[in-house]
Design a protein around this motif. Structure first.
Motif, PDB file in Angstrom:
ATOM      1  N   VAL A  29      45.638  46.823  44.269  1.00  0.00           N
ATOM      2  CA  VAL A  29      44.988  45.557  43.937  1.00  0.00           C
ATOM      3  C   VAL A  29      45.929  44.372  44.156  1.00  0.00           C
ATOM      4  CG1 VAL A  29      45.613  45.453  41.482  1.00  0.00           C
ATOM      5  CG2 VAL A  29      43.414  44.522  42.241  1.00  0.00           C
ATOM      6  N   ILE A  30      47.225  44.584  44.017  1.00  0.00           N
ATOM      7  CA  ILE A  30      48.179  43.483  44.126  1.00  0.00           C
ATOM      8  C   ILE A  30      48.365  43.028  45.566  1.00  0.00           C
ATOM      9  CG2 ILE A  30      50.211  44.972  44.344  1.00  0.00           C
ATOM     10  CD1 ILE A  30      49.979  41.640  42.395  1.00  0.00           C
ATOM     11  N   ASN A  31      48.118  43.901  46.535  1.00  0.00           N
ATOM     12  CA  ASN A  31      48.393  43.550  47.926  1.00  0.00           C
ATOM     13  C   ASN A  31      47.569  42.367  48.400  1.00  0.00           C
ATOM     14  OD1 ASN A  31      50.380  45.532  49.123  1.00  0.00           O
ATOM     15  ND2 ASN A  31      48.925  46.947  48.208  1.00  0.00           N
TER      16      ASN A  31
ATOM     17  N   GLY B 195      49.921  38.704  33.648  1.00  0.00           N
ATOM     18  CA  GLY B 195      48.859  37.713  33.724  1.00  0.00           C
ATOM     19  C   GLY B 195      49.234  36.371  33.146  1.00  0.00           C
ATOM     20  N   LEU B 196      50.156  36.357  32.187  1.00  0.00           N
ATOM     21  CA  LEU B 196      50.578  35.113  31.534  1.00  0.00           C
ATOM     22  C   LEU B 196      51.802  34.488  32.193  1.00  0.00           C
ATOM     23  CD1 LEU B 196      50.178  36.283  27.818  1.00  0.00           C
ATOM     24  CD2 LEU B 196      48.645  34.746  29.073  1.00  0.00           C
TER      25      LEU B 196
ATOM     26  N   LEU C 296      38.410  39.196  42.313  1.00  0.00           N
ATOM     27  CA  LEU C 296      38.987  38.542  41.138  1.00  0.00           C
ATOM     28  C   LEU C 296      39.743  37.274  41.524  1.00  0.00           C
ATOM     29  CD1 LEU C 296      40.305  41.663  39.183  1.00  0.00           C
ATOM     30  CD2 LEU C 296      38.375  40.210  38.557  1.00  0.00           C
ATOM     31  N   VAL C 297      40.545  37.348  42.581  1.00  0.00           N
ATOM     32  CA  VAL C 297      41.320  36.176  43.005  1.00  0.00           C
ATOM     33  C   VAL C 297      40.400  35.038  43.400  1.00  0.00           C
ATOM     34  CG1 VAL C 297      42.881  35.312  44.786  1.00  0.00           C
ATOM     35  CG2 VAL C 297      43.355  37.489  43.680  1.00  0.00           C
ATOM     36  N   THR C 298      39.316  35.358  44.090  1.00  0.00           N
ATOM     37  CA  THR C 298      38.404  34.324  44.579  1.00  0.00           C
ATOM     38  C   THR C 298      37.571  33.711  43.465  1.00  0.00           C
ATOM     39  OG1 THR C 298      38.259  35.482  46.701  1.00  0.00           O
ATOM     40  CG2 THR C 298      36.554  33.853  46.239  1.00  0.00           C
ATOM     41  N   THR C 299      37.200  34.492  42.452  1.00  0.00           N
ATOM     42  CA  THR C 299      36.286  34.006  41.413  1.00  0.00           C
ATOM     43  C   THR C 299      37.005  33.480  40.172  1.00  0.00           C
ATOM     44  OG1 THR C 299      36.057  36.284  40.615  1.00  0.00           O
ATOM     45  CG2 THR C 299      34.392  35.484  42.165  1.00  0.00           C
ATOM     46  N   VAL C 300      37.862  34.276  39.563  1.00  0.00           N
ATOM     47  CA  VAL C 300      38.481  33.872  38.291  1.00  0.00           C
ATOM     48  C   VAL C 300      39.987  33.674  38.378  1.00  0.00           C
ATOM     49  CG1 VAL C 300      36.676  34.869  36.839  1.00  0.00           C
ATOM     50  CG2 VAL C 300      38.588  36.295  37.569  1.00  0.00           C
TER      51      VAL C 300
ATOM     52  N   PHE D 186      44.961  41.109  34.010  1.00  0.00           N
ATOM     53  CA  PHE D 186      44.226  41.153  32.749  1.00  0.00           C
ATOM     54  C   PHE D 186      43.181  42.263  32.718  1.00  0.00           C
ATOM     55  CE2 PHE D 186      45.077  36.363  32.066  1.00  0.00           C
ATOM     56  CZ  PHE D 186      46.220  36.663  31.346  1.00  0.00           C
ATOM     57  N   ILE D 187      42.692  42.673  33.889  1.00  0.00           N
ATOM     58  CA  ILE D 187      41.675  43.723  33.911  1.00  0.00           C
ATOM     59  C   ILE D 187      42.216  45.057  33.407  1.00  0.00           C
ATOM     60  CG2 ILE D 187      42.099  44.551  36.276  1.00  0.00           C
ATOM     61  CD1 ILE D 187      38.890  44.487  36.370  1.00  0.00           C
TER      62      ILE D 187
END
Length: 437
Positions: free
Chosen positions: A8-10, A73-74, A138-142, A149-150
Motif C-alpha cells: 500500500v505504501i508504494n 499517520g500523525l 485512500l490517497v486520492t480521497t482522504v 490509519f486503516i
C-alpha cells in the motif's frame, strides 16, 4: 495487515514525498526503513515466540504495529515518519513468525497444514493485490495518512480474534536468545540497505559506499561465526544444512527482490514519468498484484496433486518472462504492452510463495517452527529491501529514468531465473520430512 503495509505504501510515497519535501533517498527510506527492521528482527521474533509462546509474541506484535501505524499517520516530518516506520517494522517482525507457527500448531496433519498454508498464501495475495489500489483510493480521497490509519481497526479486530479463538502456545524456557548474533544480523541488514539506498546518490565507488559494503560483509561473517560457536544459536546449523529449508529461503529472497523492485520502480514510473495520480497508478499496477490472489489459491490446490517443485519452478519462469518482457518493451511503451509482463510477474511470484512457504515449514521440527518461519521471512524481507534500494539507486544513477527502470527489470528477471534453477535442486516433489530436534 503486514503484507498490505508493504504494497500500500508504494503508491503513496510519491505523494508523501511531495507533501513532506522528501528526496528520492528519503522516499526509499520510508519504504525500506520498515522492511529493514522487519528483516533484521524476524529471527528475534521467531526465537521469542519459541521461548515465550507464539500467541503471546504475536499479540504483542499486533499492539506494537497498530500503535506505530498511528504514529506514521500523525507524522509531521520525514524523519518522524521514518522513525515510526522503523517501529512498525518491529511489530511486523513479531507478527509474521508467530502467524505461521500458530498455523503449524493448529494443523499438525500434513494435508490440513498444506491447506492452511495455502489459505495463508491466499490472504497474503489478497493483501498484496488490494494494497496499490487501496492506497491510491485512500490517497486520492482522504489523504496519504489514512494509508496508515486503516491499520488501527484491522489491528484491534486481529488482536481480539486471536485472544478469543487461538489457544495459548507452549513456552520453552530452555531456549535463550542469542543477542550477539541478533546484533550482527541487524547490523548486516542495515548496512546492506544503506549501501544500496545511498549508492544512487553518492556513486558506487564512493568511499562511504565501499566502507559500508566491507562492514556489511564483516557483520555477515560475524553472524556466521557466532552461530558456529554459540551453545544455543538463534539459527541452528541443522536448519541451514537442510536443502529444502535453506534453498526455499534463498528462493524467497530472490522472488521478493524481483517483485517488490518492480512494484516500487513502476509506481515511481507511472507517477513521475506518465503523470498519473495515485489512484490511477494503483489501477495501473492492479494487473500485477491482482494475479497474486488467484495464483495463491490455485497453487494451494495444485500442490496436493503435483507437489511443490513444479509450481515453484513454473512461477519463477513466468516471473522471469514478465520482467524480461518489460525490459524489452522499449523506453516508452504503450501501457497495454506492460499488462502481460505485470500479470506474469505477479502470478509467478504468488504461485511460488505457497510452495516455498510449505517447504520451509514442513522441513522444520515443531520445536523450531518460529525460527524456521523467521528464517524464511527474513530472507524474503531482505530481498524486498534490497530490491527497493537497488531499484531506486538505478533510477537515480542512470542517465534516464527509462534506462534505470529497464535495467532494474532485467536484473529482476535474472533473479527469477536463478530462483527457478535453485528450485529444481532444492524443492522436493513431495512434502519434506521434519528435521530431528
Amino acid at each position: 495487515m503486514v503484507i498490505l503495509d508493504v504494497t500500500v505504501i508504494n503508491v503513496a510515497v510519491p505523494v508523501v514525498g511531495r507533501e513532506l519535501s522528501a528526496s528520492l533517498t528519503d522516499i526509499q527510506w520510508i519504504t525500506d526503513g520498515y522492511t529493514l527492521v522487519f528483516a533484521g528482527l524476524l529471527l528475534t521474533g521467531g526465537a521469542l515466540g519459541d521461548r515465550l509462546g507464539n500467541r503471546r509474541i504475536f499479540c504483542t506484535g499486533v499492539v506494537v504495529f497498530t500503535l506505530a501505524s498511528a504514529g506514521c499517520g500523525l507524522a509531521g516530518s520525514t524523519g518522524t515518519l521514518i522513525a515510526a516506520r522503523l517501529v512498525e517494522g518491529l511489530g511486523a517482525a513479531l507478527i509474521v513468525p508467530g502467524s505461521l507457527a500458530l498455523l503449524q500448531q493448529a494443523y499438525p496433519a500434513p494435508a490440513e497444514r498444506s491447506r492452511a498454508f495455502g489459505l495463508w498464501g491466499s490472504m497474503a495475495g489478497i493483501a498484496a493485490s488490494a494494497g496499490p489500489l487501496l492506497g491510491g483510493l485512500l490517497v486520492t480521497t482522504v489523504g496519504w495518512r489514512w494509508v496508515f490509519f486503516i491499520n488501527l481497526p484491522v489491528g484491534c479486530v486481529c488482536l481480539l480474534l486471536t485472544l478469543r479463538r487461538v489457544s495459548a502456545s507452549p513456552r520453552r524456557a530452555d531456549r535463550p536468545l542469542d543477542w550477539p548474533a541478533q546484533c550482527a544480523l541487524v547490523a548486516g541488514v542495515a548496512l546492506l540497505t544503506a549501501v544500496l539506498n545511498e549508492a544512487g546518490r553518492r556513486g558506487w565507488t564512493d568511499p562511504l559506499i565501499l566502507t559500508g559494503t566491507g562492514l556489511c560483509l564483516l557483520a555477515a561473517a560475524a553472524f556466521v561465526l557466532r552461530e558456529r560457536l554459540a551453545r544455543s544459536p538463534v539459527l541452528p546449523l541443522p536448519l541451514l544444512r537442510s536443502r529444502p529449508m535453506s534453498g526455499a529461503a534463498v528462493i524467497g529472497l530472490l522472488f521478493n527482490f524481483a517483485f517488490y523492485s518492480m512494484i516500487f520502480t513502476a509506481s515511481l514510473y507511472f507517477q513521475h514519468e506518465r503523470g498519473l495520480s495515485a489512484l490511477r497508478t494503483g489501477i495501473a499496477l492492479f494487473p500485477a498484484v491482482a494475479m497474486t490472489m488467484f495464483a495463491s489459491v490455485l497453487s494451494g490446490r495444485l500442490a496436493r496433486r503435483t507437489g511443490h517443485r513444479p509450481l515453484v519452478v513454473t512461477g519463477m519462469v513466468l516471473g522471469a518472462a514478465g520482467l524480461a518482457g518489460w525490459a524489452a518493451a522499449g523506453a516508452n511503451p504503450h501501457y497495454l504492452l506492460l499488462v502481460g509482463p505485470m500479470m506474469a510477474a505477479g502470478f509467478g511470484t504468488s504461485f511460488a510463495l505457497t510452495g516455498s512457504t510449505a517447504t520451509v515449514m514442513s522441513a522444520a521440527p515443531d520445536t523450531h517452527s518460529g525460527t524456521a518461519s523467521a528464517l524464511f521471512n527474513t530472507a524474503r524481507q531482505i530481498g524486498s529491501a534490497a530490491g527497493v534500494a537497488l531499484g531506486g539507486s538505478l533510477l537515480a544513477a542512470t542517465a534516464g529514468f527509462a534506462t534505470g527502470l529497464r535495467t532494474s527489470m532485467a536484473i529482476g528477471a535474472a533473479a527469477y531465473v536463478t530462483a527457478a534453477v535453485l528450485a529444481v535442486f532444492c524443492i522436493p516433489r513431495k512434502e519434506p520430512r521434519h528435521l530431528t530436534g
